[in-house]
Every structure is written in C-alpha cells, then in structure tokens.
Design an enzyme around this catalytic site. Sequence first.
Site, PDB file in Angstrom:
ATOM      1  N   LYS A 154       0.843  -1.193   0.000  1.00 51.37           N
ATOM      2  CA  LYS A 154       0.000   0.000   0.000  1.00 51.37           C
ATOM      3  C   LYS A 154       0.882   1.248   0.000  1.00 51.37           C
ATOM      4  CE  LYS A 154      -1.838   2.939   2.686  1.00 51.37           C
ATOM      5  NZ  LYS A 154      -1.873   4.067   1.743  1.00 51.37           N
ATOM      6  N   CYS A 263      13.527  10.695   6.947  1.00 52.60           N
ATOM      7  CA  CYS A 263      13.557  10.234   8.349  1.00 52.60           C
ATOM      8  C   CYS A 263      14.962  10.299   8.914  1.00 52.60           C
ATOM      9  CB  CYS A 263      13.009   8.815   8.428  1.00 52.60           C
ATOM     10  SG  CYS A 263      13.785   7.716   7.255  1.00 52.60           S
ATOM     11  N   GLU A 353       9.674  16.148  14.905  1.00 49.95           N
ATOM     12  CA  GLU A 353      10.181  15.917  13.560  1.00 49.95           C
ATOM     13  C   GLU A 353       9.503  16.903  12.617  1.00 49.95           C
ATOM     14  OE1 GLU A 353       9.050  12.264  11.521  1.00 49.95           O
ATOM     15  OE2 GLU A 353      11.138  12.061  10.918  1.00 49.95           O
TER      16      GLU A 353
HETATM   17  P1  NAP Z   1       2.249   8.429   7.758  1.00 50.47           P
HETATM   18  O1  NAP Z   1       1.188   9.423   7.837  1.00 50.47           O
HETATM   19  O2  NAP Z   1       2.595   7.653   8.953  1.00 50.47           O
HETATM   20  O3  NAP Z   1       1.879   7.463   6.550  1.00 50.47           O
HETATM   21  C1  NAP Z   1       2.664   6.360   6.180  1.00 50.47           C
HETATM   22  C2  NAP Z   1       1.788   5.333   5.488  1.00 50.47           C
HETATM   23  O4  NAP Z   1       0.823   4.864   6.424  1.00 50.47           O
HETATM   24  C3  NAP Z   1       1.000   5.866   4.312  1.00 50.47           C
HETATM   25  O5  NAP Z   1       0.914   4.865   3.327  1.00 50.47           O
HETATM   26  C4  NAP Z   1      -0.362   6.140   4.915  1.00 50.47           C
HETATM   27  O6  NAP Z   1      -1.413   6.094   3.973  1.00 50.47           O
HETATM   28  C5  NAP Z   1      -0.485   4.999   5.889  1.00 50.47           C
HETATM   29  N1  NAP Z   1      -1.437   5.228   6.961  1.00 50.47           N
HETATM   30  C6  NAP Z   1      -1.868   6.403   7.480  1.00 50.47           C
HETATM   31  N2  NAP Z   1      -2.796   6.193   8.437  1.00 50.47           N
HETATM   32  C7  NAP Z   1      -2.934   4.849   8.543  1.00 50.47           C
HETATM   33  C8  NAP Z   1      -3.742   4.001   9.359  1.00 50.47           C
HETATM   34  N3  NAP Z   1      -4.584   4.489  10.261  1.00 50.47           N
HETATM   35  N4  NAP Z   1      -3.644   2.666   9.187  1.00 50.47           N
HETATM   36  C9  NAP Z   1      -2.779   2.149   8.275  1.00 50.47           C
HETATM   37  N5  NAP Z   1      -2.020   2.895   7.471  1.00 50.47           N
HETATM   38  C10 NAP Z   1      -2.068   4.233   7.609  1.00 50.47           C
HETATM   39  O7  NAP Z   1       3.623   9.064   7.319  1.00 50.47           O
HETATM   40  P2  NAP Z   1       3.839  10.067   6.123  1.00 50.47           P
HETATM   41  O8  NAP Z   1       3.222  11.344   6.519  1.00 50.47           O
HETATM   42  O9  NAP Z   1       3.434   9.466   4.852  1.00 50.47           O
HETATM   43  O10 NAP Z   1       5.444  10.095   6.065  1.00 50.47           O
HETATM   44  C11 NAP Z   1       6.224  10.829   6.910  1.00 50.47           C
HETATM   45  C12 NAP Z   1       6.736  10.034   8.088  1.00 50.47           C
HETATM   46  O11 NAP Z   1       7.386   8.827   7.706  1.00 50.47           O
HETATM   47  C13 NAP Z   1       7.788  10.778   8.879  1.00 50.47           C
HETATM   48  O12 NAP Z   1       7.488  10.740  10.248  1.00 50.47           O
HETATM   49  C14 NAP Z   1       9.082  10.028   8.615  1.00 50.47           C
HETATM   50  O13 NAP Z   1      10.060  10.100   9.574  1.00 50.47           O
HETATM   51  C15 NAP Z   1       8.609   8.662   8.427  1.00 50.47           C
HETATM   52  N6  NAP Z   1       9.589   7.914   7.654  1.00 50.47           N
HETATM   53  C16 NAP Z   1      10.353   6.986   8.278  1.00 50.47           C
HETATM   54  C17 NAP Z   1      11.308   6.289   7.576  1.00 50.47           C
HETATM   55  C18 NAP Z   1      12.162   5.250   8.229  1.00 50.47           C
HETATM   56  O14 NAP Z   1      12.702   4.416   7.531  1.00 50.47           O
HETATM   57  N7  NAP Z   1      12.282   5.230   9.536  1.00 50.47           N
HETATM   58  C19 NAP Z   1      11.492   6.534   6.229  1.00 50.47           C
HETATM   59  C20 NAP Z   1      10.693   7.494   5.617  1.00 50.47           C
HETATM   60  C21 NAP Z   1       9.728   8.173   6.352  1.00 50.47           C
HETATM   61  P3  NAP Z   1      -2.055   7.398   3.260  1.00 50.47           P
HETATM   62  O15 NAP Z   1      -1.044   8.499   3.401  1.00 50.47           O
HETATM   63  O16 NAP Z   1      -2.266   6.941   1.871  1.00 50.47           O
HETATM   64  O17 NAP Z   1      -3.333   7.691   3.957  1.00 50.47           O
END
Ligand code: NAP
Length: 451
Positions: A154, A263, A353
């Site tokens: 997804k 991240c 962050e």
């Molecule tokens: P996010 O809001 O946590 O979303 C990540 C994924 O989870 C998306 O595919 C999102 O889908 C999905 N998602 C959201 N709500 C969900 C729920 N209730 N149940 C299941 N899936 C759900 O993060 P983001 O805003 O896309 O990305 C930024 C974050 O990712 C930052 O905090 C960053 O640090 C972190 N990150 C971490 C790493 C690492 O390797 N540690 C790498 C890159 C990014 P939709 O957006 O399609 O709704």
Amino acid sequence: MTPLEVLNPATEKPIATLERAGIEETDRAVAAARAAYPAWRAVKPADRARLLRRVAALVEEHADGLARLETANVGKPLGDSRWEMGMVADVFHFYAGAVEKHYGDTIPVAGGVDLTFREPLGVVGLIVPWNFPLMLASWKLGPALACGNTVVLKPAELTPLTALRFSELALEAGIPEGVVNVVVGPGSVAGERLIAHPDVAKIGFTGSTEVGRHVMEGAAKTIKRVTLELGGKSANVIFEDADLERAAAAAPGAVFGNAGQDCCARSRILVQKSVYDRFMKLLVDATSKFRVGDPEQEGTDMGPLISADHRRKVAAFVNGTPLFKGKVPDGDGFWFPCTLVAATNEDPVAREEVFGPVAAVIPFTDEEDAVRIANDTPYGLSGSIWTRNGARALRVARALETGVLSINSNSSVRVTTPFGGFKQSGFGRELGMHAMAGYSEVKNVFISTEA
Ligand code: NAP
Ligand code: MG
C-alpha cells in the site's frame, strides 16, 4: 469513494486520476496473495533468485522513466530520483543473491539431530510513505519476496505512481500473478484493513511514529509481526577538532536533502561553542549555495515540499528571525526555503520531527554535553559525528542511542548494511541480510536417532 487526483508538487497540477481501493479491493488483493502463496514458496530457490534478478534488470532498463515519474509525483530532484532507482535495482540484485544464502542450522543435541528451517510468513502487508516511495517499498519487497512471501503493497495516496509501474514490471519479469499486489487507497481504509486482516501475517511499515504506534496496537489483535521504521530527530555533532570546512559543506545535504522530508535528516546541528562562530559562517555560506528550484533541471539540490498541507505544518515551526533563510522560486509549487534557526534542545523545532528544510542549531560545551543533548530525544534513527580524534569518534558512537550513525560523513543507507531505529524510531532492521530475519520464521525440527 471519490477518485484520487495525484498532483505534481512543483506545479500543483494533476498528473493522474485513479480509483481508490476500499475494503473490498484490499480483501481481493489479500485473497490473490493468499492464493499465489503456496506456489511461490515452492519455487526452487535458484529460480526465485533468477526472477528477482530479472526484476532488477527491468528496473535498470526502465530507470529513467521510473525516475521521471518519481520526480513528477514527489517533486524531488531528478538526480535524487535516479540515485533512488539505482538503489531499487541494487536491492533486487542483493536479495536475488540472498535467496540461496539464507538457510538454517544443525544443532548438536542429545538423542538425535536438530535442524532449523527459515520459513516464509505467508502474505505480508507493506505500508510505505510518500518521501521515497519506490525505494522504501523495495527495501521491503526484496527480502519479503526472497524469503518466499507474497505481498500486498500500500503506497501513500500522495505518491502511488511508481509502485503501480513497478507491479507491471514485476509481472513482465515473470513474477507470477498474485505474488505482488498493489492497493492504492487511504491509510484509514486500505491500511487499516491490512492491519486487521486475519490472513495477513506481518505488516512492514515505514511512516510516522504516530501511525506506527497505531499499527502496533492494531497488530496485537491477531499477533501480527511488525517492523516499524518511524520518525527521527537526528543529531549532526560538530566537534571543535573536526575538519570544519568538510563538515559545513556536508551539513546542508544532511538536513535539506529531499527538502528535509527524510527520516534520516540530521535536523539538529550540534556545534561546539569554541568553534560556533567560525562554523556558522561556513554553514550559512554552504546553505546559501544549496540550489532550490525546478526538480527536472539538472543541478537542482532541492525541490518543493509534498503538499500545501505539509507546508503549513513545516511553517509553524519557524517563529522569530531565523539565522538564515534561503530563496525559493516564484509561482506555483509547494516551496519552502532552507532555514537555519538558533534553538535550545527544549524548543519544539528541536524536539519534533519537522520533516521540512528547517535545521535547529544548538551549541554545546564539551563531549559529555554533546552526548547528553544528542540522546535527549524520544527518537533514535541516524546521526553524524565530525571529529579528527578517532578515539572520540568511537567513544561518542558507542554512547549515542541511535540505530545508524556515520563518522565524518552523511551517509545513512547502503544496500548491504542494516538500517533501523532505536527508541521511538521503531524496531526491526531493513537492508542487508538483517532484513531476511524480519520476513521469515525459524522452524526447529528434531529427529530422533534412537533405535
Ligand atoms: P504516515 O502518515 O505515517 O503514513 C505512512 C503510510 O501509512 C501511508 O501509506 C499512509 O497512507 C499509511 N497510513 C496512514 N494512516 C494509517 C492508518 N490508520 N492505518 C494504516 N495505514 C495508515 O507518514 P507520512 O506522513 O506518509 O510520512 C512521513 C513520516 O514517515 C515521517 O514521520 C518520517 O520520519 C517517516 N519515515 C520513516 C522512515 C524510516 O525508515 N524510519 C522513512 C521514511 C519516512 P495514506 O497516506 O495513503 O493515507
Ligand atoms: Mg501522513
């Protein structure tokens, strides 16, 4: 559900309109993965390796198109997208090689022979964010497929295009139908369904700590395995005995790369007080040379942020007069300037962050103070140490609570080395052979030799 309009963040114009997957479509994807699983896990290791090698070759062949698609969808510089597609191909080459090198042990025991097997888990759900869409997906797809699992991927709704293109290439490479499934739907619907689905054995998740916590809670109901790669607030520690020119030249890329939506961003720059003024002059100079603009133009270092919403969140962290604020292009696009702010480690800009091109610059007195400040965060993903003193470099490296660290370098990720977090940056390791453990289960078999 309403159709999904996918935007180019550099132009704010739509580039695709897609149908959204809901619960029913997600269930169909899981059922397809479930149906494909027995045959996929039975594929001979050498043949599975061969198929993954073909995936790698097709990604290489189509790297330019994939990179352009990623740039159009994320707004990241084309050079960055090309590097990422190179890594995607290398990831599949690596895990093609891993298939035949991941096996069990024989263990000396009384009364017989004891063997372990590395079994696949079954259907795994992979949920990835928008900042490195295909690259982060590949870190999960590679080991998951190598171990013999089938997958439902997804992507984030903001950036689904390269995942869809990849699924076509996987089929073209000869990966059987149903082994790689992509569902484009909201996290609150398609993501939730994967977490709850009884036929999904594991969730490999990369995203925010907030949603990661929720994934972990939801997974508890069916005792799903989880790997969580979450947020970070990493320190870039500049000691007085560092090569300050090199450290300053590297610092902008370490925090403003991918417009800070990384991240691993070293978003807290810790500078020893004795060299603060000298270092800041060098840092401001280096930051002013960081080229912000059209991601498709060669030589651009930084593009726009992902969305208008996200830009509002980032802007809220900058109050008062920054130490430095860069320039952005006029006109459409979710631009935000490279920004350096003076901070203490207690300020929100140093604690949360930001996920944008904003660096908190924090002074420290000595080594002990540096370690204390660097560790004073709920996160623990990456970080850098700059010093010419080898003993200090290793001393501080051992003292920092972080999963990934670089000394006199910004480098965070390599195909062959483990990547993942300490503390609230998550757990489990991606990349290298370490990732294979997260997509397999150890089975122990005892055979009696008694007469
Ligand atoms: P996010 O809001 O946590 O979303 C990540 C994924 O989870 C998306 O595919 C999102 O889908 C999905 N998602 C959201 N709500 C969900 C729920 N209730 N149940 C299941 N899936 C759900 O993060 P983001 O805003 O896309 O990305 C930024 C974050 O990712 C930052 O905090 C960053 O640090 C972190 N990150 C971490 C790493 C690492 O390797 N540690 C790498 C890159 C990014 P939709 O957006 O399609 O709704
Ligand atoms: Mg989000």
